[in-house]
Design an enzyme around this catalytic site. Sequence first.
Site, PDB file in Angstrom:
ATOM      1  N   GLU A  67       0.827  -1.218   0.000  1.00  0.00           N
ATOM      2  CA  GLU A  67       0.000   0.000   0.000  1.00  0.00           C
ATOM      3  C   GLU A  67       0.852   1.253   0.000  1.00  0.00           C
ATOM      4  OE1 GLU A  67      -2.821   0.386   3.244  1.00  0.00           O
ATOM      5  OE2 GLU A  67      -3.641   2.235   2.376  1.00  0.00           O
ATOM      6  N   ASP A  83      -0.736  -4.993   3.097  1.00  0.00           N
ATOM      7  CA  ASP A  83      -1.230  -3.789   3.767  1.00  0.00           C
ATOM      8  C   ASP A  83      -0.585  -3.800   5.146  1.00  0.00           C
ATOM      9  OD1 ASP A  83      -4.501  -2.186   4.061  1.00  0.00           O
ATOM     10  OD2 ASP A  83      -2.540  -1.676   4.938  1.00  0.00           O
ATOM     11  N   ILE A  85      -0.589  -1.774   7.779  1.00  0.00           N
ATOM     12  CA  ILE A  85      -1.539  -1.494   8.871  1.00  0.00           C
ATOM     13  C   ILE A  85      -2.899  -1.233   8.219  1.00  0.00           C
ATOM     14  CG2 ILE A  85      -2.172   0.016  10.799  1.00  0.00           C
ATOM     15  CD1 ILE A  85       0.809   0.629  11.203  1.00  0.00           C
ATOM     16  N   ASP A  86      -3.734  -2.260   8.179  1.00  0.00           N
ATOM     17  CA  ASP A  86      -5.085  -2.086   7.622  1.00  0.00           C
ATOM     18  C   ASP A  86      -5.987  -1.637   8.773  1.00  0.00           C
ATOM     19  OD1 ASP A  86      -7.201  -2.226   5.786  1.00  0.00           O
ATOM     20  OD2 ASP A  86      -7.788  -4.165   6.603  1.00  0.00           O
ATOM     21  N   THR A  88      -6.034   1.995   9.219  1.00  0.00           N
ATOM     22  CA  THR A  88      -5.118   3.077   9.607  1.00  0.00           C
ATOM     23  C   THR A  88      -5.800   4.147  10.451  1.00  0.00           C
ATOM     24  OG1 THR A  88      -3.753   2.767   7.632  1.00  0.00           O
ATOM     25  CG2 THR A  88      -3.636   4.914   8.691  1.00  0.00           C
ATOM     26  N   ASP A 215      -6.282  -4.509   0.578  1.00  0.00           N
ATOM     27  CA  ASP A 215      -7.291  -4.619   1.646  1.00  0.00           C
ATOM     28  C   ASP A 215      -7.915  -6.006   1.692  1.00  0.00           C
ATOM     29  OD1 ASP A 215      -8.430  -1.281   0.859  1.00  0.00           O
ATOM     30  OD2 ASP A 215      -7.179  -1.898   2.547  1.00  0.00           O
TER      31      ASP A 215
HETATM   32  C1  LIP Z   1      -9.324   0.813   5.060  1.00  0.00           C
HETATM   33  C2  LIP Z   1     -10.188  -0.422   4.946  1.00  0.00           C
HETATM   34  C3  LIP Z   1     -11.611  -0.111   5.397  1.00  0.00           C
HETATM   35  C4  LIP Z   1     -12.189   0.973   4.520  1.00  0.00           C
HETATM   36  C5  LIP Z   1     -11.329   2.212   4.620  1.00  0.00           C
HETATM   37  C6  LIP Z   1      -9.873   1.927   4.239  1.00  0.00           C
HETATM   38  P1  LIP Z   1      -6.703   1.312   5.194  1.00  0.00           P
HETATM   39  O1  LIP Z   1      -8.007   0.485   4.643  1.00  0.00           O
HETATM   40  O2  LIP Z   1      -9.647  -1.449   5.727  1.00  0.00           O
HETATM   41  O3  LIP Z   1     -12.443  -1.246   5.297  1.00  0.00           O
HETATM   42  O4  LIP Z   1     -13.511   1.259   4.908  1.00  0.00           O
HETATM   43  O5  LIP Z   1     -11.876   3.188   3.757  1.00  0.00           O
HETATM   44  O6  LIP Z   1      -9.824   1.562   2.877  1.00  0.00           O
HETATM   45  O7  LIP Z   1      -6.741   2.625   4.467  1.00  0.00           O
HETATM   46  O8  LIP Z   1      -6.865   1.469   6.647  1.00  0.00           O
HETATM   47  O9  LIP Z   1      -5.519   0.458   4.806  1.00  0.00           O
END
Ligand code: LIP
Length: 268
Positions: A67, A83, A85-86, A88, A215
């Site tokens: 990412e 990713d 830290i998914d 974030t 994601d």
């Molecule tokens: C997030 C996703 C989440 C989505 C956010 C964002 P990030 O990823 O995990 O489901 O609703 O808009 O895309 O940006 O934290 O890696």
Amino acid sequence: MQELLALAVSIAHDAGALAATRRAEGVTIAASKSSLADIVTAADREVEDLIRGRLREERPDDGFFGEESGAEPGTSGVTWIVDPIDGTVNYTYGIPHYAVSIAAVTGEPTPAQWTAQVAVVHSPAVGETFTATRGGGAWLGDTPLQVSAPTDAGALLATGFGYDPAQHEGDLERVRAVLPFARDLRRAGAASLDLAYVAAGRLDGYFEKNLQPWDHAAGGLLVTEAGGVIGGEPDGRPGREMVIAAGEETFARLHAAIYRAPFIAFPA
Ligand code: LIP
């Protein structure tokens, strides 16, 4: 496959420990991306650097698609979709619901063309590690995962709303379309954990528009190896247009409600 999984789990645990340490020290926003709400922290970048460095050291011929640091093709036929830290925004606010998501795929590294082989979604704040290998099932530690079956009480569904406010009217339309068969809705903020929870039967279904490949790359394999279906659009494959994940019956209901048309499964 088991070697790739063991490597991915080891790296995910080290990455998760670093993310948790940085969180405890205090998180700084390094930049915003597609909108002011779409942020990246210094920890996101540092954690991805750790993951990328370990993979380069252990698997120098593999490709990488992360990412925060972009894509680098490899020559081995394996590409890591990461990713760091998914979730974030959760991470930045101190909400303990975020994950390190690492998948190894073969084929072209795009959701429409890849074949996921190995998946790890590690939740550092909770200390849970969800894993899957293609054909080897999905697991939480030593516990096998199975998606849920529908009940008369309705489906516990999860979704997410993109960073672009212009998308929110469409997001709300999709929520209105599915609520008639939902028992409730969750919006927890980390797609990879939403998918892991579908695989674990903690959610009956999940749908979200505008997700990035990193994601859902790992979470998608967790769902299919737990007996579920991952799809969406375009062409019935999970992609930026739409990701839908659930057990077969709930998946078909979600797809029909969102697209007001029956779902035609793409060839596995
Ligand atoms: C997030 C996703 C989440 C989505 C956010 C964002 P990030 O990823 O995990 O489901 O609703 O808009 O895309 O940006 O934290 O890696």
